[in-house]
Design a protein around this motif. Structure first.
Motif, short mmCIF file in Angstrom:
data_model
loop_
_atom_site.label_atom_id
_atom_site.label_comp_id
_atom_site.label_asym_id
_atom_site.label_seq_id
_atom_site.Cartn_x
_atom_site.Cartn_y
_atom_site.Cartn_z
N ARG A 43 0.84 -1.21 0.00
CA ARG A 43 0.00 0.00 0.00
C ARG A 43 0.87 1.25 0.00
O ARG A 43 2.07 1.19 0.21
CB ARG A 43 -0.92 0.00 1.23
N LEU A 44 0.23 2.39 -0.19
CA LEU A 44 0.93 3.66 -0.06
C LEU A 44 1.23 3.91 1.41
O LEU A 44 0.39 3.63 2.27
CB LEU A 44 0.08 4.81 -0.61
N GLY A 45 2.39 4.42 1.70
CA GLY A 45 2.78 4.72 3.07
C GLY A 45 4.28 4.55 3.23
O GLY A 45 5.00 4.30 2.26
N THR A 46 4.74 4.69 4.45
CA THR A 46 6.16 4.51 4.74
C THR A 46 6.32 3.56 5.91
O THR A 46 5.40 3.40 6.72
CB THR A 46 6.86 5.85 5.05
N ASP A 47 7.49 2.94 6.00
CA ASP A 47 7.73 1.90 6.99
C ASP A 47 9.03 2.18 7.74
O ASP A 47 10.12 1.93 7.21
CB ASP A 47 7.79 0.54 6.29
N PRO A 48 8.96 2.71 8.97
CA PRO A 48 10.18 3.02 9.71
C PRO A 48 11.05 1.79 9.98
O PRO A 48 12.28 1.90 10.03
CB PRO A 48 9.69 3.65 11.01
N ILE A 49 10.44 0.62 10.10
CA ILE A 49 11.23 -0.60 10.35
C ILE A 49 12.06 -0.96 9.12
O ILE A 49 13.22 -1.34 9.24
CB ILE A 49 10.32 -1.78 10.77
N ALA A 50 11.50 -0.81 7.94
CA ALA A 50 12.25 -1.07 6.71
C ALA A 50 13.43 -0.10 6.58
O ALA A 50 14.52 -0.50 6.15
CB ALA A 50 11.33 -0.98 5.49
N ILE A 51 13.21 1.14 6.96
CA ILE A 51 14.29 2.14 6.91
C ILE A 51 15.36 1.77 7.93
O ILE A 51 16.56 1.77 7.62
CB ILE A 51 13.73 3.56 7.19
N TYR A 52 14.94 1.43 9.14
CA TYR A 52 15.88 1.01 10.18
C TYR A 52 16.71 -0.18 9.72
O TYR A 52 17.94 -0.21 9.90
CB TYR A 52 15.10 0.67 11.46
N GLU A 53 16.07 -1.18 9.14
CA GLU A 53 16.78 -2.38 8.69
C GLU A 53 17.80 -2.06 7.61
O GLU A 53 18.91 -2.60 7.61
CB GLU A 53 15.78 -3.43 8.19
N ALA A 54 17.46 -1.14 6.70
CA ALA A 54 18.42 -0.74 5.67
C ALA A 54 19.61 -0.01 6.27
O ALA A 54 20.76 -0.24 5.87
CB ALA A 54 17.72 0.14 4.63
N ILE A 55 19.35 0.85 7.25
CA ILE A 55 20.44 1.55 7.93
C ILE A 55 21.36 0.55 8.61
O ILE A 55 22.58 0.61 8.46
CB ILE A 55 19.90 2.57 8.96
N GLU A 56 20.79 -0.37 9.35
CA GLU A 56 21.60 -1.37 10.07
C GLU A 56 22.40 -2.23 9.09
O GLU A 56 23.55 -2.58 9.36
CB GLU A 56 20.70 -2.25 10.94
N MET A 57 21.81 -2.55 7.96
CA MET A 57 22.48 -3.38 6.96
C MET A 57 23.70 -2.66 6.38
O MET A 57 24.68 -3.29 5.99
CB MET A 57 21.49 -3.72 5.86
N ARG A 58 23.66 -1.34 6.35
CA ARG A 58 24.74 -0.55 5.74
C ARG A 58 25.60 0.18 6.77
O ARG A 58 26.29 1.13 6.45
CB ARG A 58 24.15 0.45 4.75
N LYS A 59 25.60 -0.27 8.01
CA LYS A 59 26.29 0.47 9.08
C LYS A 59 27.80 0.58 8.89
O LYS A 59 28.44 1.42 9.50
CB LYS A 59 25.95 -0.12 10.44
N MET A 60 28.38 -0.22 8.02
CA MET A 60 29.82 -0.13 7.78
C MET A 60 30.16 0.91 6.71
O MET A 60 31.33 1.20 6.47
CB MET A 60 30.37 -1.50 7.36
N ASP A 61 29.16 1.49 6.08
CA ASP A 61 29.39 2.50 5.05
C ASP A 61 29.97 3.78 5.66
O ASP A 61 29.83 4.02 6.85
CB ASP A 61 28.09 2.85 4.33
N ASP A 62 30.56 4.59 4.80
CA ASP A 62 31.09 5.89 5.24
C ASP A 62 29.97 6.86 5.58
O ASP A 62 30.11 7.67 6.49
CB ASP A 62 31.97 6.50 4.15
N ALA A 63 28.87 6.78 4.82
CA ALA A 63 27.74 7.68 5.04
C ALA A 63 26.47 7.03 4.49
O ALA A 63 26.52 6.22 3.58
CB ALA A 63 27.97 9.02 4.35
N ILE A 64 25.35 7.43 5.09
CA ILE A 64 24.03 6.98 4.64
C ILE A 64 23.18 8.22 4.46
O ILE A 64 22.94 8.95 5.43
CB ILE A 64 23.39 6.01 5.66
N PHE A 65 22.75 8.46 3.23
CA PHE A 65 21.88 9.59 2.91
C PHE A 65 20.46 9.07 2.78
O PHE A 65 20.22 8.13 2.03
CB PHE A 65 22.29 10.25 1.60
#
Length: 126
Positions: A43-65
């Motif tokens: 559906r239309l909307g946003t999912d903070p858990i999906a955003i959180y999971e993507a951040i955690e998955m990329r935590k070794m990156d230099d930056a996350i925009f």
């Protein structure tokens, strides 16, 4: 490595933008793009858990925009950032600019700059 999280109420918007960035970016080896549009059930909307999971998955990156479209996408992104540890928060930037134009311009500009702050400052004018 820099990750771009594209957060919109519409998966079609973030999928299309991801495709455009992945195809046209000059810096494909240093940018990873994630489409985080809509809800898990399509559906239309946003999912903070999906955003959180993507951040955690990329935590070794230099930056996350994180690029967002509308107000609740910003709120969902802020909620996700609130869930991560303080050290990781230093790498995460919720970018205040137009989603499509900002993410695309950032993908192109990051190739030619040494300072991510310079890119972030330029995006504030978009």
């Amino acid at each position: 490595m820099i990750s771009f999280l594209l957060v919109s109420h519409s998966k079609k918007i973030t999928d299309g933008l991801k495709e455009m960035i992945d195809e046209m970016s000059l810096n494909k080896d240093n940018i990873t793009t994630f489409s985080i549009g809509g809800t898990k059930d399509g559906r239309l909307g946003t999912d903070p858990i999906a955003i959180y999971e993507a951040i955690e998955m990329r935590k070794m990156d230099d930056a996350i925009f994180i690029f967002t479209d509308l107000g609740s996408a910003v709120l969902s992104s802020e909620t996700a950032v609130d869930m991560i540890d303080d050290e990781l928060k230093q790498k995460v930037h919720i970018v205040d600019c137009a989603l499509v134009e900002g993410a695309f311009i950032a993908a192109v500009q990051i190739n030619g700059v040494d300072c991510l702050e310079q890119v972030l400052n330029e995006l504030k004018t978009i």
